[in-house]
Motif scaffolding. Sequence first.
Motif, PDB file in Angstrom:
ATOM      1  N   LEU A 304       0.770  -1.142   0.104  1.00 53.41           N
ATOM      2  CA  LEU A 304       0.006   0.099   0.065  1.00 53.41           C
ATOM      3  C   LEU A 304       0.810   1.258  -0.115  1.00 53.41           C
ATOM      4  O   LEU A 304       0.634   2.259  -0.720  1.00 53.41           O
ATOM      5  CB  LEU A 304      -1.021  -0.067   1.300  1.00 53.41           C
ATOM      6  CG  LEU A 304      -2.051  -0.924   1.025  1.00 53.41           C
ATOM      7  CD1 LEU A 304      -2.909  -0.840   2.575  1.00 53.41           C
ATOM      8  CD2 LEU A 304      -3.123  -0.478  -0.092  1.00 53.41           C
ATOM      9  N   ASN A 305       1.869   1.347   0.832  1.00 57.81           N
ATOM     10  CA  ASN A 305       2.795   2.543   0.801  1.00 57.81           C
ATOM     11  C   ASN A 305       3.459   2.832  -0.495  1.00 57.81           C
ATOM     12  O   ASN A 305       3.565   3.712  -1.058  1.00 57.81           O
ATOM     13  CB  ASN A 305       3.929   2.106   2.040  1.00 57.81           C
ATOM     14  CG  ASN A 305       3.364   2.298   3.256  1.00 57.81           C
ATOM     15  OD1 ASN A 305       2.081   2.723   3.615  1.00 57.81           O
ATOM     16  ND2 ASN A 305       3.974   1.668   4.321  1.00 57.81           N
ATOM     17  N   GLN A 306       3.777   1.632  -1.166  1.00 57.62           N
ATOM     18  CA  GLN A 306       4.343   1.648  -2.579  1.00 57.62           C
ATOM     19  C   GLN A 306       3.381   2.227  -3.659  1.00 57.62           C
ATOM     20  O   GLN A 306       3.539   2.913  -4.309  1.00 57.62           O
ATOM     21  CB  GLN A 306       4.869   0.430  -2.983  1.00 57.62           C
ATOM     22  CG  GLN A 306       5.655   0.353  -4.389  1.00 57.62           C
ATOM     23  CD  GLN A 306       7.200   0.876  -4.091  1.00 57.62           C
ATOM     24  OE1 GLN A 306       7.639   0.820  -2.808  1.00 57.62           O
ATOM     25  NE2 GLN A 306       7.868   1.080  -5.237  1.00 57.62           N
ATOM     26  N   ILE A 307       2.252   1.764  -3.541  1.00 58.04           N
ATOM     27  CA  ILE A 307       1.109   2.332  -4.417  1.00 58.04           C
ATOM     28  C   ILE A 307       0.893   3.619  -4.269  1.00 58.04           C
ATOM     29  O   ILE A 307       0.728   4.654  -5.014  1.00 58.04           O
ATOM     30  CB  ILE A 307      -0.061   1.453  -4.255  1.00 58.04           C
ATOM     31  CG1 ILE A 307       0.035  -0.091  -4.556  1.00 58.04           C
ATOM     32  CG2 ILE A 307      -1.298   2.409  -4.999  1.00 58.04           C
ATOM     33  CD1 ILE A 307      -1.263  -0.651  -4.460  1.00 58.04           C
ATOM     34  N   GLU A 308       0.687   4.227  -2.757  1.00 62.67           N
ATOM     35  CA  GLU A 308       0.539   5.371  -2.518  1.00 62.67           C
ATOM     36  C   GLU A 308       1.683   6.495  -3.057  1.00 62.67           C
ATOM     37  O   GLU A 308       1.673   7.344  -3.557  1.00 62.67           O
ATOM     38  CB  GLU A 308       0.244   5.696  -0.949  1.00 62.67           C
ATOM     39  CG  GLU A 308      -1.033   4.943  -0.388  1.00 62.67           C
ATOM     40  CD  GLU A 308      -0.920   4.675   1.186  1.00 62.67           C
ATOM     41  OE1 GLU A 308       0.008   5.479   1.780  1.00 62.67           O
ATOM     42  OE2 GLU A 308      -1.752   4.360   1.876  1.00 62.67           O
ATOM     43  N   SER A 309       2.851   5.982  -3.088  1.00 64.06           N
ATOM     44  CA  SER A 309       4.035   6.741  -3.166  1.00 64.06           C
ATOM     45  C   SER A 309       3.909   6.944  -4.777  1.00 64.06           C
ATOM     46  O   SER A 309       4.208   8.225  -5.330  1.00 64.06           O
ATOM     47  CB  SER A 309       5.446   6.085  -2.816  1.00 64.06           C
ATOM     48  OG  SER A 309       5.364   5.970  -1.599  1.00 64.06           O
ATOM     49  N   ILE A 310       3.665   5.805  -5.557  1.00 64.59           N
ATOM     50  CA  ILE A 310       3.384   5.998  -6.911  1.00 64.59           C
ATOM     51  C   ILE A 310       2.543   6.847  -7.578  1.00 64.59           C
ATOM     52  O   ILE A 310       2.535   7.716  -8.343  1.00 64.59           O
ATOM     53  CB  ILE A 310       3.573   4.374  -7.649  1.00 64.59           C
ATOM     54  CG1 ILE A 310       4.894   3.768  -7.409  1.00 64.59           C
ATOM     55  CG2 ILE A 310       3.302   4.520  -9.173  1.00 64.59           C
ATOM     56  CD1 ILE A 310       4.940   2.493  -7.959  1.00 64.59           C
ATOM     57  N   ILE A 311       1.484   6.687  -6.811  1.00 64.12           N
ATOM     58  CA  ILE A 311       0.111   7.645  -7.018  1.00 64.12           C
ATOM     59  C   ILE A 311       0.646   9.062  -6.925  1.00 64.12           C
ATOM     60  O   ILE A 311       0.326  10.029  -7.807  1.00 64.12           O
ATOM     61  CB  ILE A 311      -1.046   7.169  -6.452  1.00 64.12           C
ATOM     62  CG1 ILE A 311      -1.250   5.968  -6.691  1.00 64.12           C
ATOM     63  CG2 ILE A 311      -1.920   8.104  -6.558  1.00 64.12           C
ATOM     64  CD1 ILE A 311      -1.878   5.797  -8.104  1.00 64.12           C
ATOM     65  N   LYS A 312       1.209   9.463  -5.977  1.00 62.43           N
ATOM     66  CA  LYS A 312       1.839  10.767  -5.691  1.00 62.43           C
ATOM     67  C   LYS A 312       2.761  11.347  -6.636  1.00 62.43           C
ATOM     68  O   LYS A 312       2.562  12.445  -6.933  1.00 62.43           O
ATOM     69  CB  LYS A 312       2.343  10.867  -4.365  1.00 62.43           C
ATOM     70  CG  LYS A 312       1.275  10.644  -3.219  1.00 62.43           C
ATOM     71  CD  LYS A 312       2.066  10.592  -1.834  1.00 62.43           C
ATOM     72  CE  LYS A 312       1.151  10.408  -0.810  1.00 62.43           C
ATOM     73  NZ  LYS A 312       1.545  10.584   0.794  1.00 62.43           N
ATOM     74  N   LEU A 313       3.632  10.468  -7.325  1.00 69.56           N
ATOM     75  CA  LEU A 313       4.612  10.996  -7.959  1.00 69.56           C
ATOM     76  C   LEU A 313       4.509  10.987  -9.636  1.00 69.56           C
ATOM     77  O   LEU A 313       5.112  11.518 -10.318  1.00 69.56           O
ATOM     78  CB  LEU A 313       5.869   9.999  -7.809  1.00 69.56           C
ATOM     79  CG  LEU A 313       6.551  10.227  -6.259  1.00 69.56           C
ATOM     80  CD1 LEU A 313       7.452   9.284  -5.851  1.00 69.56           C
ATOM     81  CD2 LEU A 313       6.975  11.833  -5.927  1.00 69.56           C
ATOM     82  N   ILE A 314       3.535   9.887  -9.928  1.00 68.38           N
ATOM     83  CA  ILE A 314       3.176   9.495 -11.418  1.00 68.38           C
ATOM     84  C   ILE A 314       2.670  10.566 -12.009  1.00 68.38           C
ATOM     85  O   ILE A 314       2.777  10.773 -13.427  1.00 68.38           O
ATOM     86  CB  ILE A 314       2.652   8.001 -11.629  1.00 68.38           C
ATOM     87  CG1 ILE A 314       3.091   7.545 -12.661  1.00 68.38           C
ATOM     88  CG2 ILE A 314       1.113   8.346 -11.084  1.00 68.38           C
ATOM     89  CD1 ILE A 314       2.464   6.078 -12.994  1.00 68.38           C
TER      90      ILE A 314
END
Length: 507
Positions: A304-314
Amino acid sequence: MSTKDNFIQTINDGYASKGDSITLGAAMLDGAPIADAHVKVPLKTLNRHGLIAGATGTGKTKTIQVLSEQLSSFGIPVLMMDIKGDFSGIAQPGEEKPFITERHQKINLPFVPKGFPVELMTLSEEHGVRLRATVSEFGPVLFSRILDLNDVQAGVMSVIFKYCDDNKMALIDLKDMKKVLNYITEEGKAEIEENYGRISTSTTGIILRKILELEQQGADLFFGEMSFDIHDLMRIDENGRGYINIIRLTDIQDKPKLFSTFMLSLLAEIYDQMPEQGDAGQPELVIFIDEAHLIFNEASDALLNQIESIIKLIRSKGIGVYFVTQNPMDVPSAVLAQLGLKIQHALRAFTANDRKAIKMTAENYPISEFYKTDELITSLGIGEGLVTALSEKGTPTPLAATMMRAPESRMDVLTTGEIDAINAKSKLVRKYSEVIDRESAYEMLNKKISVAETAKVEEQKQVEQKQQEQKQSSGEMSTVTKSAIKVLTSATFIRGAFSILSKIFKK
């Protein structure tokens, strides 16, 4: 100014756009659409992600279809996760039925039946463009998070990747990974301990079981070559329309681990390969993730943390991600806070928990002087939704209950013959149909083990041969010794006999 005039001005001011925009429909007041109050979303804000929510049968699928059609018309490619198999009809023109004509007259928008360029893709053995990725492309960190490994286990995974890199062994599929795990705890244990440190067999056993769990959900079909090139998602047809890439996932609903693995790898790959774009005039790609709860329900905290990080950056790469689910509460709050466009179709309040969820949902939307949001959510009709987006300035638009426009493509699935026809002329189907099984860690370690075993057998033969020679040599020495003793004994006897005879004759 009357309430209606005030409403029209509020909507037109809030949804005004100097650049290109997509038109969702017309805003509604007191349950009726206002033909002069169109709800528009600027193209430049569509990389700010979004949410499409609502109960089953309220119009989510048709809303995704409308958005995809308009994006394609502006030359923006779309990637769509088709869990229920509802979207393939977008490849064929729709039919203008009386209820569609009536709806479009009410919202004052034209309706022109048309089909759109489509690629049908698959993670499994269904017909279409095969999507694959290699284990090496995931890397130790991402692969560890997918398996939900703890720090110790993730450390072992890093050693595995380092060992394979040092020995130029490609990690292509899951059989490669399983072979390496078995090797470092058995035949190669001494080699690993000497160069990388001691690894516990219990740790490798846990990792192996987690890989088997992933394999049982069909991941062995996903991991392999040739890897899918994300730039093949960005294609434009000869008419300047973006391709709508539909990943058919009808057989994935009971395999959430595989689905979340694929989604995370895809987002990570897109983020890694796409250049920084900033706030451009329109997105490079828009992704719709249907049944988004399948990702979040089964995901570990690390995932979940990985998904959240990517959503913020992508979004800085020009990629918009849109989550589609029944209840907004299915999406973690950290992700929900990143979503610029929200389209809320009707929710049903059958229980006390339902009513609480609706009140919480209503709090995610801007306060409006024209609506009681929590009441309106339960009374929306099919094809109607609450909309709030981001203006060109990046500020939230006023809340608008909207009568959505109808899809111009077919609102039904394609026939088997139509699906076969699309796949038959697809360049990507031909490109990715071949399964490549080049030499990788599995084959290289098998060869290494075979060479080691052959050397061991040869060494054993040499030892046995040496022992045999020593035995033969020892046997020959024994024979010579016996002969010598026999000769000496005979000589002694003869000398003794002659001595006795000599004494007799002297007498």
